[in-house]
Design a protein around this motif. Structure first.
Motif, PDB file in Angstrom:
ATOM      1  N   ALA A  73       0.670  -1.144  -0.012  1.00 29.88           N
ATOM      2  CA  ALA A  73       0.036  -0.220  -0.172  1.00 29.88           C
ATOM      3  C   ALA A  73       0.764   1.339  -0.188  1.00 29.88           C
ATOM      4  CB  ALA A  73      -1.100   0.102   1.003  1.00 29.88           C
ATOM      5  N   ALA A  74       2.059   1.359   0.691  1.00 27.92           N
ATOM      6  CA  ALA A  74       3.002   2.293   0.704  1.00 27.92           C
ATOM      7  C   ALA A  74       3.485   2.665  -0.508  1.00 27.92           C
ATOM      8  CB  ALA A  74       4.018   2.064   1.778  1.00 27.92           C
ATOM      9  N   VAL A  88      -1.333   6.062   4.832  1.00 31.34           N
ATOM     10  CA  VAL A  88      -0.496   5.134   4.903  1.00 31.34           C
ATOM     11  C   VAL A  88       0.601   5.315   5.951  1.00 31.34           C
ATOM     12  CG1 VAL A  88       0.774   3.598   3.642  1.00 31.34           C
ATOM     13  CG2 VAL A  88      -1.294   4.058   2.663  1.00 31.34           C
ATOM     14  N   ASP A  89       1.035   6.434   5.766  1.00 32.34           N
ATOM     15  CA  ASP A  89       2.148   7.195   6.601  1.00 32.34           C
ATOM     16  C   ASP A  89       1.896   7.062   8.085  1.00 32.34           C
ATOM     17  OD1 ASP A  89       3.956   7.918   4.597  1.00 32.34           O
ATOM     18  OD2 ASP A  89       3.083   9.868   4.506  1.00 32.34           O
ATOM     19  N   TYR A  90       0.803   7.496   8.357  1.00 32.20           N
ATOM     20  CA  TYR A  90       0.493   7.265  10.138  1.00 32.20           C
ATOM     21  C   TYR A  90       0.251   5.739  10.467  1.00 32.20           C
ATOM     22  CZ  TYR A  90       0.643  12.366  10.463  1.00 32.20           C
ATOM     23  OH  TYR A  90       1.008  13.605  10.371  1.00 32.20           O
ATOM     24  N   SER A  91      -0.305   5.109   9.478  1.00 30.85           N
ATOM     25  CA  SER A  91      -0.792   3.593   9.952  1.00 30.85           C
ATOM     26  C   SER A  91       0.900   2.937   9.911  1.00 30.85           C
ATOM     27  CB  SER A  91      -1.435   2.968   8.573  1.00 30.85           C
ATOM     28  OG  SER A  91      -2.727   3.532   8.555  1.00 30.85           O
ATOM     29  N   LEU A  92       1.649   3.235   9.174  1.00 25.64           N
ATOM     30  CA  LEU A  92       3.146   2.509   9.193  1.00 25.64           C
ATOM     31  C   LEU A  92       3.641   3.039  10.750  1.00 25.64           C
ATOM     32  CD1 LEU A  92       4.361   2.868   5.592  1.00 25.64           C
ATOM     33  CD2 LEU A  92       4.275   0.756   6.944  1.00 25.64           C
ATOM     34  N   LYS A 140       7.075   8.482   1.089  1.00 29.57           N
ATOM     35  CA  LYS A 140       7.975   9.189   0.134  1.00 29.57           C
ATOM     36  C   LYS A 140       9.504   9.256   0.505  1.00 29.57           C
ATOM     37  CE  LYS A 140       8.342  12.930  -2.525  1.00 29.57           C
ATOM     38  NZ  LYS A 140       8.234  12.835  -3.948  1.00 29.57           N
ATOM     39  N   ALA A 141       9.859   9.288   2.017  1.00 25.77           N
ATOM     40  CA  ALA A 141      11.144   8.856   2.175  1.00 25.77           C
ATOM     41  C   ALA A 141      11.625   7.580   1.628  1.00 25.77           C
ATOM     42  CB  ALA A 141      11.245   8.969   3.806  1.00 25.77           C
ATOM     43  N   VAL A 142      10.941   6.768   1.873  1.00 28.00           N
ATOM     44  CA  VAL A 142      11.385   5.248   1.261  1.00 28.00           C
ATOM     45  C   VAL A 142      11.657   5.335  -0.170  1.00 28.00           C
ATOM     46  CG1 VAL A 142      11.004   2.856   1.060  1.00 28.00           C
ATOM     47  CG2 VAL A 142      10.402   4.141   3.265  1.00 28.00           C
ATOM     48  N   ALA A 143      10.794   5.864  -0.848  1.00 27.87           N
ATOM     49  CA  ALA A 143      10.607   6.099  -2.238  1.00 27.87           C
ATOM     50  C   ALA A 143      11.853   7.160  -2.698  1.00 27.87           C
ATOM     51  CB  ALA A 143       9.599   6.818  -2.913  1.00 27.87           C
TER      52      ALA A 143
END
Length: 157
Positions: free
Chosen positions: A80-81, A89-93, A149-152
């Motif tokens: 999903a991320a 998704v950011d806050y869920s992660l 976005k950071a991982v991307a």
């Protein structure tokens, strides 16, 4: 024995653990629910759910189920991320990764820290670390690019 009839289940746990601790049973590791409960329960394989009628408590069963649910949630959040990054998704992660790490480090404490005072110090440190981790990830999500976005960005290097 413990003086508590076998098969008493949740009432058995309630007789050993103060009611204040039971309110957040999913956040607590089974070993942290009380030394007396641990003395009463026979040893079990940590990779399986507690067996009914064999000293397992409702809180331990809920905790085990919660750990598995968070693991499955993380498996779903990873694609999903990548496919639909965004604040949800950011806050869920942030929440799932913090909880997963909290429970994992809690098992390390359970396995390797012994003695009442060292266990209390280690557990306090774990709660502080988990709170700071979650706060830091939320701060990063709100004030910076966010986890997805950071991982991307890292992958594009």
């Amino acid at each position: 024995g413990c003086g508590i009839p076998e098969g008493a289940g949740f009432s058995r746990l309630a007789a050993v653990v103060p009611a204040a601790l039971l309110g957040s049973a999913l956040l607590r590791r089974p070993a942290a629910l009380g030394a007396a409960a641990a003395r009463c329960a026979p040893a079990r394989d940590s990779h399986g759910p507690p067996r009914q009628g064999h000293g397992g408590s409702k809180a331990a069963s809920l905790h085990w189920t919660g750990e598995r649910a968070v693991s499955v949630l993380l498996l779903g959040l990873l694609p999903a991320a990548y496919l639909c990054p965004g604040p949800a998704v950011d806050y869920s992660l942030a929440a799932a990764l913090t909880l997963h790490g909290h429970w994992g480090l809690g098992q390390v404490i359970t396995d390797y820290v012994h003695g009442d005072v060292p266990i209390k110090v280690a557990n306090t440190g774990l709660y502080v670390l988990s709170a700071l981790t979650f706060a830091g990830l939320c701060h990063f999500n709100y004030h910076d690019v966010g986890i997805c976005k950071a991982v991307a960005m890292l992958w594009s290097l």
